[in-house]
Enzyme design. Structure first.
Site, PDB file in Angstrom:
ATOM      1  N   LYS A 263      39.811 -58.678  72.566  1.00  0.00           N
ATOM      2  CA  LYS A 263      41.223 -59.027  72.652  1.00  0.00           C
ATOM      3  C   LYS A 263      41.994 -57.953  73.428  1.00  0.00           C
ATOM      4  O   LYS A 263      41.549 -56.808  73.538  1.00  0.00           O
ATOM      5  CB  LYS A 263      41.820 -59.128  71.242  1.00  0.00           C
ATOM      6  CG  LYS A 263      41.278 -60.257  70.395  1.00  0.00           C
ATOM      7  CD  LYS A 263      41.877 -60.215  69.005  1.00  0.00           C
ATOM      8  CE  LYS A 263      41.366 -61.354  68.145  1.00  0.00           C
ATOM      9  NZ  LYS A 263      41.900 -62.662  68.551  1.00  0.00           N
ATOM     10  N   ARG A 337      35.479 -69.987  63.184  1.00  0.00           N
ATOM     11  CA  ARG A 337      34.810 -71.271  62.963  1.00  0.00           C
ATOM     12  C   ARG A 337      33.321 -71.085  62.711  1.00  0.00           C
ATOM     13  O   ARG A 337      32.684 -71.926  62.063  1.00  0.00           O
ATOM     14  CB  ARG A 337      35.063 -72.183  64.164  1.00  0.00           C
ATOM     15  CG  ARG A 337      34.502 -71.698  65.482  1.00  0.00           C
ATOM     16  CD  ARG A 337      35.166 -72.321  66.690  1.00  0.00           C
ATOM     17  NE  ARG A 337      36.515 -71.809  66.896  1.00  0.00           N
ATOM     18  CZ  ARG A 337      37.338 -72.209  67.865  1.00  0.00           C
ATOM     19  NH1 ARG A 337      36.948 -73.142  68.719  1.00  0.00           N
ATOM     20  NH2 ARG A 337      38.535 -71.683  67.991  1.00  0.00           N
TER      21      ARG A 337
END
Length: 484
Positions: A263, A337
């Site tokens: 990130k 996920r």
């Protein structure tokens, strides 16, 4: 904070000693012969308290009342939103006084939602984080009395609101802790503490147990970190063992660097909040311990860090999930996920009546819904309706998003059964479509709380959402039997 519900007695009310007496004034106010009513009538007539929602007036040592400070708050028709806003402003006025005892007074019979808004609003306005501060002063308020007409009719709603506050504050506490004070092992310890409460049991699985189960997707996310993963299993048993449970699955990424798909540095500190789904599950179990509903609930928390190292999973790697489906990891920053899909498959063993996963899953959901509503995804309309209703009753709102089959097209890949990302368009939906691939054996809903789990900027901190929503959902099941 200790909360108490008391009946309204206008004659003894004026002699009750409290540091701060907060009275909700509605447009329907009609004065009685007590001292508090006299003050309200006086300030309304003088114009010092304008007869419109949001106006407030503080009075120091008012004549005829035993309180140190009187705070009059106009709340219009007395709706929940007006009450919550009034509390926020009122506690700002009282901050310097540091009251220890606060009394909330409704001269009219509030709706259950308005009473709840008062209790949760006060807790929100007075919450103070202290865990990692050397000289921090905690919340000054120690006791809160809620004075209402027709007290017996509001007892159930009062108890639910107080329990929800306990759960919300636990979720906020763990959400706010920095990642070195909230590792997967720390979360496991928090779950063990909950198991000391009535009807709650806890089991913790470590790396060896997870590997033996075959949770290859969960393991892949965890492998880049020195911190060992933990798979937390909480069980609340309020009904017969034969009663199918509701399973809550909370994303427990205690820090998310993005992995190899790292990130940007700006605001990366906020990725300590990536375990707020897990924190909300802890909070719900804290509330269940107080409420003791006649239902069964299972909490599953797959917890690990997502870091980059020589061992970290790489874009293009293919892993095998607990379900047996293979996954091509195209983006290591779509890790939530991956841990959730193995937990969803693990849910099958409980033969659940419903499974709800809660996750700070996608920035796309923040773009879609902002910080007002959590994203709700489900093809089971009865389950979706129940969650939407719980969001409305708790003022912890959500909004149903689509799950059309066509959204899954981008998850196709030449090298595995499914890819973990499908590009930027509809990102919150395609993430949900990925999770849906692991939910064929039970009714399922997904709550994307990326926009609602925490606030940034000067008010940076966890919100404790969606504990309130989930508590109302579970209590509705308790009220109607074991139907989802």
């Amino acid at each position: 904070m200790n909360f108490a519900l008391k009946p309204l007695d206008l004659h003894s009310f004026s002699t009750e000693k409290t540091d701060a007496l907060l009275i909700f004034v509605t447009s329907a106010f009609k004065p009685n012969k007590d001292a508090a009513s006299a003050w309200i009538a006086k300030v309304l007539k003088s114009g010092d308290l304008a007869p419109k929602s949001g106006e407030a007036l503080a009075i120091f040592q008012p004549d005829g009342l035993a309180c140190s400070r009187l705070l009059l708050m106009h709340v219009g028709d007395g709706g929940a939103i007006e009450v919550r806003k009034a509390l926020s402003g009122a506690m700002g006025l009282l901050k310097a006084a540091k009251p220890k005892a606060v009394t909330l007074c409704f001269l009219h019979t509030p709706t259950p939602q308005s009473l709840r808004a008062a209790i949760t609003g006060l807790a929100e306005a007075t919450y103070v984080y202290t865990a990692t501060k050397s000289k921090a002063e905690g919340c000054s308020v120690q006791t809160v009395s809620c004075v209402v007409p027709n007290e017996p009719s509001l007892r159930f709603d009062f108890d639910r609101a107080v329990a929800a506050v306990a759960g919300i504050e636990l979720a906020k506490e763990w959400g706010n802790r920095p990642a070195n004070h909230a590792t997967p092992s720390h979360l496991a310890d928090a779950a063990r503490e909950l198991a000391k409460l009535p009807n709650i049991k806890c089991k913790i699985l470590g790396p060896k147990e997870v590997a033996k189960l075959g949770m290859g997707a969960f393991q892949a996310v965890a492998q880049g970190s020195e911190e060992p993963l933990r798979f937390i299993v909480l069980r609340y048993g309020g009904a017969a063992k034969s009663t199918a449970p509701v399973v809550l699955v909370g994303k427990g990424i205690t820090f998310d660097s993005g992995g190899i798909s790292i990130k940007p540095a700006a605001e990366m500190d906020e990725m300590k909040f990536d375990m707020c789904g897990a924190a909300s599950v802890l909070g719900v179990f804290r509330a269940l311990a107080d409420l003791q509903p006649g239902i069964n609930v299972v909490g599953l928390i797959p917890s690990c860090e997502n870091l980059l190292s020589g061992r970290a999973v790489k874009p293009g790697d293919v892993v095998t999930s607990l379900s047996g489906q293979t996954i091509e990891i195209l983006n290591t920053d779509a890790e939530g996920r991956l841990v959730l899909c193995d937990a969803l498959t693990y849910s099958e063993r409980f033969k659940p009546q419903a499974v709800i996963d809660i996750a700070t899953l996608t920035g796309a959901c923040v773009i879609a819904l902002g910080a007002v509503r959590s994203g709700l995804f489900s093809v089971d309309q009865a389950l979706a309706k129940a969650l939407l209703q719980a969001g409305e009753s708790s003022l912890d709102l959500c909004w149903q998003m689509p799950l059309d089959v066509d959204y899954a097209e981008g998850l196709k890949t030449n090298f595995a059964d499914i890819a973990n990302v499908a590009g930027r368009p509809g990102g919150a939906i395609t993430a949900a479509k990925f999770l849906q691939k692991f939910t064929a054996k039970f009714p399922w809903a997904h709550l994307d709380i990326a926009g609602t789990a925490w606030k940034g900027g000067k008010v940076k901190g966890a919100t404790g959402r969606p504990v309130g929503l989930l508590v109302d959902y579970l209590m509705a099941i308790d009220a109607q039997g074991d139907k989802p």
